[in-house]
Design an enzyme around this catalytic site. Structure first.
Site: not given
Ligand code: NAD
Ligand code: ZN
Length: 345
Positions: A44, A47, A67, A97, A100, A199, A266, A268, A290-291
């Site tokens: 994040t 980003h 964070h 909050c 909720c 990966d 997980l 996004i 999952i969030y």
């Molecule tokens: P990251 O972007 O570092 O890792 C994602 C990995 O996926 C990369 O190494 C990339 O090479 C690989 N990838 C891309 N295409 C692929 C494919 N076709 N097959 C297999 N692997 C592939 O992300 P991270 O920090 O490890 O986080 C994982 C994911 O979770 C991210 O999408 C992030 O945005 C998300 N996230 C969600 C939450 C939530 O609350 N839902 C919280 C944190 C992170």
């Molecule tokens: Zn709440």
């Protein structure tokens, strides 16, 4: 006179970050001021650094970002009970909050009014951060601070992996980013039979191997069905953890699941993903979004580390916070696991 501190700030709308002097926050009633020891860089934050479309929609500069952190309590606001100055702590980054239906049910990760530290309000890439006492997580001082620095991300992995029973199960993880790699370690620790991670990035697949997964598969070179044959996975994977945010990876996961398999999502995606819903229906798959983390995950994380789960191989870079640019460059290169910044010197 106002006290000042160093902080990594998004100064204006646009790419990049800046080290700036900003006022030390003053804890109001029910709040806690934490002196930061170590922080870790999350996807994040990258980003936000790169100022991609997600960041333009969510970040209101100027603000301090970050964070993932560990530190010690520096000051207690009025009325705070059960915490002490000097205590080693981290913090749950979602401020919820409390009123909720989900909050009442203990499902704070689904609060409808959540506010995120380092996204919606000033974050922890600074000498001090201020959060509500309710979000403070006590940390055993014996735990390695470099690892605790990324407990927030470890929490995402814990939440995703421990959603399903894992003992004796075969698990497929798509995406060997830091969170996928950590999830691989958790699944082995929790008793899965086979853990396969995919990966396209060899550097990261190598890190996953160091966490003990049975097979780290470069999906651009190897066929998952061959891997399954090698590992005696006959009916398909029992559990799937989608951690890439890539639609092709998700659809591939559907194709290798056992009928009745369980999937947690997980990753996004920046774009809408097309899926074959007949795969889900015909195979009787269960999908769980999952969030964030559950509050209980914080306890599970400390206990897993104390029980022997070694996450130190995930840390690939350590810098002083003044060298944060090097940390973001490492993250942007893809040749990194977790990057830890030291705020103690
Ligand atoms: P990251 O972007 O570092 O890792 C994602 C990995 O996926 C990369 O190494 C990339 O090479 C690989 N990838 C891309 N295409 C692929 C494919 N076709 N097959 C297999 N692997 C592939 O992300 P991270 O920090 O490890 O986080 C994982 C994911 O979770 C991210 O999408 C992030 O945005 C998300 N996230 C969600 C939450 C939530 O609350 N839902 C919280 C944190 C992170
Ligand atoms: Zn709440």
């Amino acid at each position: 006179m106002e006290r000042m501190m160093d902080a990594i700030v998004k100064p204006v709308a646009g790419p990049g970050l800046e080290l700036r002097r900003v006022p030390v926050p003053v804890p109001g009633p029910g709040e806690v001021l934490i002196k930061i020891h170590k922080t870790a860089i999350c996807g994040t934050d990258v980003h936000i650094y790169n100022w991609d479309p997600w960041a333009t929609q969510h970040i209101k500069p100027p603000m301090t970002i970050g964070h993932e952190y560990v530190g010690e309590i520096a000051e207690l606001g009025a009325g705070v009970k059960g915490l002490e100055v000097g205590q080693r702590v981290s913090g749950e980054g979602h401020i919820t909050c409390g009123h909720c239906r989900n909050c009442h049910n203990g499902d704070i990760q689904w609060c409808k009014d959540t506010v995120s530290v380092g996204v919606d309000r000033d974050g922890a890439f600074a000498e001090y951060v201020c959060i509500p006492a309710h979000n403070v997580i006590k940390i055993d001082p014996q735990l390695d601070e470099d690892v605790v620095a990324f407990f927030d991300a470890f929490g995402n992995a814990t939440h995703t992996a421990l959603r399903w029973d894992l003992v004796g199960e075969d698990v497929i993880i798509t995406g060997a980013g830091p969170i996928g790699i950590i999830a691989g370690g958790i699944c082995k620790y929790a008793g899965a039979r086979r853990v396969v991670i995919t990966d396209v990035n060899e550097y990261r697949l190598d890190l996953a191997r160091r966490l003990g997964v049975d097979r780290a598969v470069n999906i651009s070179k190897e066929d998952l069905h061959d891997v399954m044959k090698d590992l005696s996975i006959v009916e398909g994977f029992d559990v799937g953890l989608e951690m890439s945010g890539n639609g092709a990876a998700l659809n591939q996961m559907f194709s290798v699941m056992r009928n009745g398999g369980k999937i947690s999502l997980l990753g996004i995606s920046n774009v809408p993903v097309a899926i074959d819903m007949n795969e889900i229906i015909g195979r009787g798959l269960t999908l769980q979004g999952i969030y964030g983390r559950r509050m209980d995950n914080w306890h599970q994380m400390s206990y897993m580390v104390q029980g022997g789960l070694d996450l130190t191989p995930v840390i690939t870079h350590r810098f002083n916070y003044k060298d944060f640019e090097k940390g973001f460059a490492a993250m942007n290169s893809g040749m990194s696991g977790k990057v830890v910044l030291d705020w103690t010197k």
